[in-house]
Design a protein around this motif. Structure first.
Motif, short mmCIF file in Angstrom:
data_model
loop_
_atom_site.label_atom_id
_atom_site.label_comp_id
_atom_site.label_asym_id
_atom_site.label_seq_id
_atom_site.Cartn_x
_atom_site.Cartn_y
_atom_site.Cartn_z
N GLY A 276 0.81 -1.21 0.00
CA GLY A 276 0.00 0.00 0.00
C GLY A 276 0.84 1.26 0.00
O GLY A 276 2.00 1.27 0.43
N ILE A 277 0.27 2.33 -0.51
CA ILE A 277 0.95 3.63 -0.60
C ILE A 277 0.49 4.51 0.54
O ILE A 277 -0.70 4.82 0.66
N LYS A 278 1.42 4.91 1.38
CA LYS A 278 1.13 5.81 2.49
C LYS A 278 1.30 7.27 2.04
O LYS A 278 2.07 7.56 1.13
N ASP A 279 0.62 8.14 2.72
CA ASP A 279 0.71 9.57 2.43
C ASP A 279 0.58 9.83 0.93
O ASP A 279 1.33 10.58 0.31
N TRP A 280 -0.38 9.17 0.33
CA TRP A 280 -0.55 9.25 -1.12
C TRP A 280 -1.01 10.62 -1.63
O TRP A 280 -0.68 10.98 -2.77
N PRO A 281 -1.77 11.43 -0.87
CA PRO A 281 -2.13 12.75 -1.42
C PRO A 281 -0.92 13.60 -1.74
O PRO A 281 -0.86 14.26 -2.79
N ALA A 282 0.08 13.61 -0.84
CA ALA A 282 1.29 14.40 -1.10
C ALA A 282 2.07 13.85 -2.27
O ALA A 282 2.58 14.60 -3.12
N LEU A 283 2.18 12.52 -2.35
CA LEU A 283 2.91 11.89 -3.46
C LEU A 283 2.20 12.16 -4.78
O LEU A 283 2.84 12.48 -5.79
N MET A 284 0.89 12.08 -4.78
CA MET A 284 0.13 12.34 -6.00
C MET A 284 0.28 13.79 -6.44
O MET A 284 0.45 14.08 -7.64
N GLY A 285 0.24 14.72 -5.48
CA GLY A 285 0.42 16.12 -5.83
C GLY A 285 1.79 16.40 -6.39
O GLY A 285 1.94 17.20 -7.32
N ARG A 286 2.81 15.73 -5.84
CA ARG A 286 4.18 15.95 -6.34
C ARG A 286 4.37 15.36 -7.73
O ARG A 286 4.97 15.98 -8.61
N LEU A 287 3.86 14.14 -7.96
CA LEU A 287 4.04 13.50 -9.26
C LEU A 287 3.16 14.13 -10.34
O LEU A 287 3.46 14.00 -11.53
N SER A 288 2.08 14.80 -9.93
CA SER A 288 1.21 15.46 -10.92
C SER A 288 1.93 16.59 -11.64
O SER A 288 1.52 17.01 -12.73
N LYS A 289 3.00 17.10 -11.02
CA LYS A 289 3.75 18.20 -11.63
C LYS A 289 4.88 17.72 -12.51
O LYS A 289 5.62 18.53 -13.07
N ILE B 106 -1.09 10.54 -19.53
CA ILE B 106 0.00 11.34 -20.08
C ILE B 106 -0.39 11.90 -21.44
O ILE B 106 -1.39 11.47 -22.03
N ASP B 107 0.42 12.83 -21.94
CA ASP B 107 0.07 13.52 -23.19
C ASP B 107 0.52 12.77 -24.43
O ASP B 107 0.08 13.08 -25.53
N ASP B 108 1.43 11.80 -24.31
CA ASP B 108 1.91 11.03 -25.46
C ASP B 108 1.92 9.56 -25.07
O ASP B 108 2.81 9.09 -24.35
N ILE B 109 0.92 8.81 -25.54
CA ILE B 109 0.79 7.41 -25.13
C ILE B 109 1.93 6.55 -25.63
O ILE B 109 2.24 5.50 -25.03
N PRO C 135 9.35 5.51 -21.41
CA PRO C 135 10.27 6.45 -20.75
C PRO C 135 9.62 7.27 -19.64
O PRO C 135 10.24 7.50 -18.59
N ILE C 136 8.36 7.69 -19.85
CA ILE C 136 7.69 8.51 -18.83
C ILE C 136 7.43 7.68 -17.57
O ILE C 136 7.56 8.19 -16.44
N SER C 137 7.08 6.41 -17.73
CA SER C 137 6.86 5.57 -16.55
C SER C 137 8.14 5.40 -15.74
O SER C 137 8.10 5.37 -14.50
N ARG C 138 9.28 5.31 -16.43
CA ARG C 138 10.55 5.20 -15.71
C ARG C 138 10.87 6.50 -14.97
O ARG C 138 11.42 6.48 -13.86
N GLU C 139 10.53 7.64 -15.57
CA GLU C 139 10.74 8.93 -14.89
C GLU C 139 9.87 9.04 -13.64
O GLU C 139 10.33 9.51 -12.60
N LEU C 140 8.62 8.60 -13.74
CA LEU C 140 7.73 8.64 -12.57
C LEU C 140 8.22 7.69 -11.49
O LEU C 140 8.15 7.99 -10.29
N PRO D 107 6.77 16.30 -15.87
CA PRO D 107 6.51 16.56 -17.30
C PRO D 107 5.67 15.45 -17.92
O PRO D 107 5.81 14.28 -17.56
N HIS D 108 4.81 15.85 -18.84
CA HIS D 108 3.96 14.96 -19.65
C HIS D 108 2.79 14.37 -18.87
O HIS D 108 1.95 13.68 -19.46
N VAL D 109 2.68 14.62 -17.56
CA VAL D 109 1.55 14.09 -16.79
C VAL D 109 0.37 15.03 -16.94
O VAL D 109 0.47 16.22 -16.65
#
Length: 457
Positions: free
Chosen positions: A73-86, A279-282, A287-292, A88-90
């Motif tokens: 399970g992912i703890k403190d997911w709201p903060a992680l989601m907010g950070r990863l939402s920023k 993401i904006d380019d399927i 590469p984008i999944s590795r960056e995330l 590129p390409h998300v």
């Protein structure tokens, strides 16, 4: 116009004493055209089904999924989601829980995947909630916080979601008024309305005999330990909607519930199992999944839609190759007609060839005459076939001339999606086969001896 091409075109247009040679030449052109048109149409249908499948598949699932390697399970997911939402390409992000459950109604039961989610975020990464055909998914909307756009910061992400998680931890839910008799119709209706809502897939609902308003029992196989042993955990849900995505796997095995209700059922507290991203380019999902994955830190693992559906798209690619080979045999049959036509042409024009060679025509020029003639047959047939194939593909895609049963194929017509690159490959393949079929007749013509050919003339 070069000498060889001039002679070759004259041979194609000239009247022959043996008319059947001209008929064979016409059949050769028609065969090439039929083969090219068939290939273009077949590849357009294959590409149409692939595009339709890909669009519906991407509309049903997220492009990238991030989860814990240990599956704890992912703890403190709201903060992680907010950070990863920023990152590129998300474009959008959404929390979710996926768990295997048993859904039953009376004597009927069905295994399913229960997805707990927040609808306002789920709709931004997938379209399954938008495919509700009976009832409505509005009941899944939480009242804890107003609908909002995806968070831009961790604080903004935390605010509405913490309210959702508090509802999960506290187990708060509406209760029916006590002044109603539990046996009255009003009391039953209020108890049903107080049950958490759920949306089922169409095929699952049919197998359970459930309709909008029905009550189903959702059992978690994980259970909880009590003095009497392991006791399965269960919750009664009332069906508020039925979705029909067109995918049998989803329609027969998926159900949607609110994130808070799912956390309560599985005893997860404020944990989630996966973060989903759009993401904006399927086609850059790898590469984008590795960056995330790197941005999330150690202990996280990201998968994308290409990896999750690799077997399916590999099967479509294999089917495309088999289709090309199978229908390409028509072109080989046409090439045999070109071979026969040129051999008979050489036999008919033996005296003409001898005269040309006596006047100084070189062996290479004689060979090029018949090569040019065979290639001309291939080119003419290819052009006719391309025009015919693209015309049929356009008409089929624009007017939906071939109908299908939507109950079986989840689409009511055959999709056509012709591509220019497919036409280029088909044209190149056909001209190459036509060229190969001219090698023996042209070599045979260049070996004619003028003296032997004119001895008895």
């Amino acid at each position: 116009m070069r000498f060889e091409l001039f002679i070759a075109s004259r041979y194609l247009r000239a009247k022959r004493r043996q008319a059947f040679i001209g008929i064979i030449t016409g059949i050769s052109i028609a065969g090439v055209a039929a083969g090219v048109a068939s290939l273009v149409v077949a590849l357009a249908i294959n590409n149409g089904f692939r595009q339709d499948l890909q669009q519906r598949l991407l509309g049903s699932t997220s492009h990238i999924s991030l989860q814990r390697v240990a599956d704890d399970g992912i703890k403190d997911w709201p903060a992680l989601m907010g950070r990863l939402s920023k990152q590129p390409h998300v474009v959008a992000a959404a929390p979710a829980i996926f768990e295997q459950v048993l859904i039953s109604r009376g004597p009927r039961a069905r295994g399913a995947v229960l997805k707990g989610m927040i609808p306002r975020y789920e709709r931004q990464v997938g379209d399954l909630l938008n495919s509700v055909t009976e009832g409505s998914a509005a009941a899944l909307e939480t009242d804890a916080a107003p609908a909002a756009s995806p968070p831009a910061t961790a604080d903004e992400a935390s605010a509405p979601m913490q309210a959702e998680s508090k509802a999960a931890v506290g187990g708060a839910r509406s209760t029916p008024p006590t002044d109603q008799s539990p046996d009255s119709l009003e009391g039953v209706a209020e108890r049903v309305a107080a049950m958490p809502p759920i949306v089922l897939g169409k095929d699952m609902a049919d197998s359970l005999g459930a309709t909008v308003g029905s009550v189903v029992l959702v059992v978690s196989p994980q259970g909880e330990l009590t003095p009497f042993g392991m006791v399965p955990k269960y919750t009664r849900f009332h069906v508020v909607g039925i979705f029909n995505s067109g995918f049998f796997d989803y329609d027969s095995g998926w159900a949607f519930a609110r994130l808070s209700d799912s956390q309560r059922l599985f005893g997860l507290g404020d944990l989630i199992s996966v973060l989903e991203f759009k993401i904006d380019d399927i086609y850059q999902a790898g590469p984008i999944s590795r960056e995330l994955e790197d941005a999330a830190g150690n202990g996280f693992m990201a998968t994308n839609w290409m990896e999750q559906n690799k077997a399916l798209f590999k099967a479509l690619k294999t089917e495309r190759l088999v289709t090309f080979i199978t229908i390409g045999l028509i072109v080989f049959v046409a090439a045999l007609n070109i071979l026969i036509s040129l051999i008979m042409m050489v036999m008919e024009k033996t005296k003409d060839i001898a005269v040309l060679m006596s006047m100084g025509t070189r062996h290479a020029q004689v060979r090029n005459v018949f090569i040019a003639q065979g290639v001309l047959i291939g080119v003419i047939g290819t052009v006719i076939g391309l025009v015919l194939g693209y015309a049929i593909s356009y008409a089929g895609g624009h007017y939906h001339i071939i109908s299908l049963s939507p109950e079986v194929y989840s689409i009511d017509y055959v999709p056509f999606a012709p591509r220019l690159m497919d036409g280029a490959w088909v044209a190149l393949f056909t001209v190459l086969v036509s060229f190969v079929s001219t090698l023996y007749p042209s070599w045979s013509a260049s070996r004619i001896l003028p003296a032997e050919a004119l001895r008895y003339e």
